[in-house]
Design a protein around this motif. Structure first.
Motif, mmCIF file in Angstrom:
data_model
loop_
_atom_site.group_PDB
_atom_site.id
_atom_site.type_symbol
_atom_site.label_atom_id
_atom_site.label_comp_id
_atom_site.label_asym_id
_atom_site.label_seq_id
_atom_site.Cartn_x
_atom_site.Cartn_y
_atom_site.Cartn_z
ATOM 1 N N LEU A 55 33.623 -4.446 -3.606
ATOM 2 C CA LEU A 55 33.745 -5.100 -2.307
ATOM 3 C C LEU A 55 34.204 -4.122 -1.224
ATOM 4 O O LEU A 55 33.630 -4.077 -0.138
ATOM 5 C CB LEU A 55 34.724 -6.263 -2.418
ATOM 6 N N LEU A 56 35.207 -3.322 -1.522
ATOM 7 C CA LEU A 56 35.797 -2.429 -0.527
ATOM 8 C C LEU A 56 35.227 -1.016 -0.548
ATOM 9 O O LEU A 56 35.256 -0.321 0.459
ATOM 10 C CB LEU A 56 37.307 -2.355 -0.724
ATOM 11 N N GLY A 57 34.739 -0.594 -1.696
ATOM 12 C CA GLY A 57 34.251 0.768 -1.856
ATOM 13 C C GLY A 57 35.217 1.550 -2.717
ATOM 14 O O GLY A 57 36.341 1.136 -2.962
ATOM 15 N N GLY A 58 34.760 2.688 -3.179
ATOM 16 C CA GLY A 58 35.626 3.521 -4.005
ATOM 17 C C GLY A 58 34.868 4.125 -5.154
ATOM 18 O O GLY A 58 33.675 4.378 -5.069
ATOM 19 N N GLY A 59 35.562 4.349 -6.239
ATOM 20 C CA GLY A 59 35.006 5.021 -7.389
ATOM 21 C C GLY A 59 35.508 6.454 -7.446
ATOM 22 O O GLY A 59 36.244 6.917 -6.577
ATOM 23 N N THR A 60 35.114 7.179 -8.481
ATOM 24 C CA THR A 60 35.521 8.574 -8.632
ATOM 25 C C THR A 60 35.077 9.396 -7.437
ATOM 26 O O THR A 60 35.823 10.193 -6.890
ATOM 27 C CB THR A 60 34.927 9.168 -9.931
ATOM 28 N N TYR A 61 33.830 9.218 -7.059
ATOM 29 C CA TYR A 61 33.295 9.819 -5.836
ATOM 30 C C TYR A 61 33.076 8.658 -4.877
ATOM 31 O O TYR A 61 32.049 7.977 -4.960
ATOM 32 C CB TYR A 61 31.995 10.568 -6.123
ATOM 33 N N PRO A 62 34.040 8.397 -3.989
ATOM 34 C CA PRO A 62 34.029 7.163 -3.188
ATOM 35 C C PRO A 62 32.715 6.905 -2.463
ATOM 36 O O PRO A 62 32.195 7.767 -1.767
ATOM 37 C CB PRO A 62 35.161 7.379 -2.184
ATOM 38 N N LYS A 63 32.190 5.713 -2.690
ATOM 39 C CA LYS A 63 30.994 5.285 -1.966
ATOM 40 C C LYS A 63 31.289 3.971 -1.267
ATOM 41 O O LYS A 63 32.240 3.278 -1.621
ATOM 42 C CB LYS A 63 29.782 5.210 -2.887
ATOM 43 N N PRO A 64 30.507 3.635 -0.273
ATOM 44 C CA PRO A 64 30.765 2.411 0.499
ATOM 45 C C PRO A 64 30.622 1.151 -0.344
ATOM 46 O O PRO A 64 29.769 1.070 -1.227
ATOM 47 C CB PRO A 64 29.695 2.437 1.589
ATOM 48 N N GLY A 65 31.465 0.181 -0.050
ATOM 49 C CA GLY A 65 31.405 -1.112 -0.716
ATOM 50 C C GLY A 65 30.678 -2.131 0.156
ATOM 51 O O GLY A 65 30.114 -1.799 1.202
ATOM 52 N N GLU A 66 30.732 -3.368 -0.272
ATOM 53 C CA GLU A 66 30.029 -4.449 0.427
ATOM 54 C C GLU A 66 30.465 -4.590 1.883
ATOM 55 O O GLU A 66 29.653 -4.896 2.744
ATOM 56 C CB GLU A 66 30.228 -5.778 -0.301
ATOM 57 N N ILE A 67 31.757 -4.345 2.173
ATOM 58 C CA ILE A 67 32.212 -4.513 3.550
ATOM 59 C C ILE A 67 31.596 -3.470 4.479
ATOM 60 O O ILE A 67 31.325 -3.761 5.638
ATOM 61 C CB ILE A 67 33.751 -4.530 3.674
ATOM 62 N N SER A 68 31.362 -2.271 3.975
ATOM 63 C CA SER A 68 30.714 -1.246 4.803
ATOM 64 C C SER A 68 29.210 -1.467 4.869
ATOM 65 O O SER A 68 28.586 -1.184 5.889
ATOM 66 C CB SER A 68 31.021 0.151 4.263
ATOM 67 N N LEU A 69 28.636 -1.987 3.789
ATOM 68 C CA LEU A 69 27.207 -2.295 3.793
ATOM 69 C C LEU A 69 26.906 -3.483 4.714
ATOM 70 O O LEU A 69 25.774 -3.666 5.143
ATOM 71 C CB LEU A 69 26.712 -2.565 2.373
ATOM 72 N N ALA A 70 27.946 -4.267 5.034
ATOM 73 C CA ALA A 70 27.802 -5.389 5.970
ATOM 74 C C ALA A 70 28.148 -4.968 7.402
ATOM 75 O O ALA A 70 28.188 -5.806 8.298
ATOM 76 C CB ALA A 70 28.694 -6.550 5.543
ATOM 77 N N HIS A 71 28.403 -3.692 7.624
ATOM 78 C CA HIS A 71 28.772 -3.174 8.944
ATOM 79 C C HIS A 71 27.751 -3.629 9.990
ATOM 80 O O HIS A 71 26.549 -3.544 9.771
ATOM 81 C CB HIS A 71 28.834 -1.643 8.867
ATOM 82 N N HIS A 72 28.225 -4.131 11.103
ATOM 83 C CA HIS A 72 27.409 -4.684 12.199
ATOM 84 C C HIS A 72 26.678 -5.971 11.797
ATOM 85 O O HIS A 72 25.745 -6.393 12.469
ATOM 86 C CB HIS A 72 26.377 -3.686 12.718
ATOM 87 N N GLY A 73 27.098 -6.594 10.690
ATOM 88 C CA GLY A 73 26.412 -7.804 10.233
ATOM 89 C C GLY A 73 27.397 -8.826 9.678
ATOM 90 O O GLY A 73 28.514 -8.962 10.163
ATOM 91 N N ILE A 74 26.963 -9.534 8.638
ATOM 92 C CA ILE A 74 27.725 -10.638 8.070
ATOM 93 C C ILE A 74 28.061 -10.355 6.613
ATOM 94 O O ILE A 74 27.206 -9.914 5.840
ATOM 95 C CB ILE A 74 26.913 -11.952 8.148
ATOM 96 N N LEU A 75 29.300 -10.640 6.248
ATOM 97 C CA LEU A 75 29.722 -10.646 4.853
ATOM 98 C C LEU A 75 29.995 -12.107 4.516
ATOM 99 O O LEU A 75 30.894 -12.726 5.106
ATOM 100 C CB LEU A 75 30.979 -9.801 4.652
ATOM 101 N N PHE A 76 29.212 -12.683 3.622
ATOM 102 C CA PHE A 76 29.352 -14.088 3.250
ATOM 103 C C PHE A 76 29.993 -14.190 1.877
ATOM 104 O O PHE A 76 29.456 -13.685 0.893
ATOM 105 C CB PHE A 76 27.986 -14.779 3.244
ATOM 106 N N LEU A 77 31.160 -14.813 1.824
ATOM 107 C CA LEU A 77 31.860 -15.026 0.559
ATOM 108 C C LEU A 77 31.752 -16.499 0.183
ATOM 109 O O LEU A 77 32.491 -17.343 0.693
ATOM 110 C CB LEU A 77 33.332 -14.618 0.679
ATOM 111 N N ASP A 78 30.806 -16.796 -0.690
ATOM 112 C CA ASP A 78 30.646 -18.161 -1.183
ATOM 113 C C ASP A 78 31.654 -18.359 -2.300
ATOM 114 O O ASP A 78 31.929 -17.444 -3.069
ATOM 115 C CB ASP A 78 29.221 -18.366 -1.697
ATOM 116 N N GLU A 79 32.199 -19.552 -2.414
ATOM 117 C CA GLU A 79 33.242 -19.846 -3.397
ATOM 118 C C GLU A 79 34.424 -18.890 -3.200
ATOM 119 O O GLU A 79 34.904 -18.255 -4.128
ATOM 120 C CB GLU A 79 32.700 -19.759 -4.830
ATOM 121 N N MET A 80 34.881 -18.793 -1.973
ATOM 122 C CA MET A 80 35.931 -17.831 -1.609
ATOM 123 C C MET A 80 37.162 -17.918 -2.504
ATOM 124 O O MET A 80 37.740 -16.902 -2.872
ATOM 125 C CB MET A 80 36.329 -18.018 -0.154
ATOM 126 N N ALA A 81 37.585 -19.110 -2.868
ATOM 127 C CA ALA A 81 38.788 -19.256 -3.691
ATOM 128 C C ALA A 81 38.591 -18.750 -5.116
ATOM 129 O O ALA A 81 39.563 -18.603 -5.854
ATOM 130 C CB ALA A 81 39.243 -20.715 -3.707
#
Length: 156
Positions: A55-81
């Motif tokens: 979701l946030l990004g990271g890993g051994t060699y940090p790569k973008p997560g879902e929040i960066s891939l949603a940059h300038h757009g929408i991040l939809f979290l269905d079943e948020m809880a």
């Protein structure tokens, strides 16, 4: 035979500008993701079992997560809880700053993360609170615990 009329779909946001598209293209290249369009804003919808790293990004060699891939757009979290409380709380800083910084032993990277968060969840774990068709089976304690998974700052 009638004519086929292709209409442009209605979007909530305007198309990406050239600078936004270039920025987003760079993020997708770093994440080794396919770019579907250079014009439309992204809409990402990760599964509720997604890890904090995905979701946030990271890993051994940090790569973008879902929040960066949603940059300038929408991040939809269905079943948020259903997302872990820890993962949801990690969204607080990127929502405030519009970026995410990932630190590792050998490097620190900062990715842009200006996105619109849209979330949906049931009123209770069984999903039938207030229903006139189904029997509501959750106890008040279960319902309270379910809602407490979302912290106040995220609800704000």
């Amino acid at each position: 035979m009638g004519k086929v009329c292709w209409q442009r779909p209605i979007h909530l946001f305007p198309n990406l500008g050239s600078q936004e598209a270039l920025e987003l293209y760079g993020i997708y290249q770093l994440g080794r993701e396919d770019v579907l369009s250079f014009h439309n804003r992204p809409m990402r919808h990760p599964h509720h079992s997604a890890s904090g790293v995905s979701l946030l990004g990271g890993g051994t060699y940090p790569k973008p997560g879902e929040i960066s891939l949603a940059h300038h757009g929408i991040l939809f979290l269905d079943e948020m809880a259903e997302f872990s409380k820890k993962t949801l709380d990690m969204l607080r800083q990127p929502l405030e700053n519009g970026r995410i910084t990932i630190s590792r032993a050998k490097q620190t990277v900062t990715y842009p993360a200006e996105f619109t968060l849209i979330a949906a969840m049931n009123p209770c774990p069984c999903g039938y609170d207030g229903s006139s068709r189904r029997y509501f089976v959750c106890t008040p304690k279960q319902k309270a615990a379910y809602k407490q998974k979302i912290s106040g700052p995220i609800l704000d």
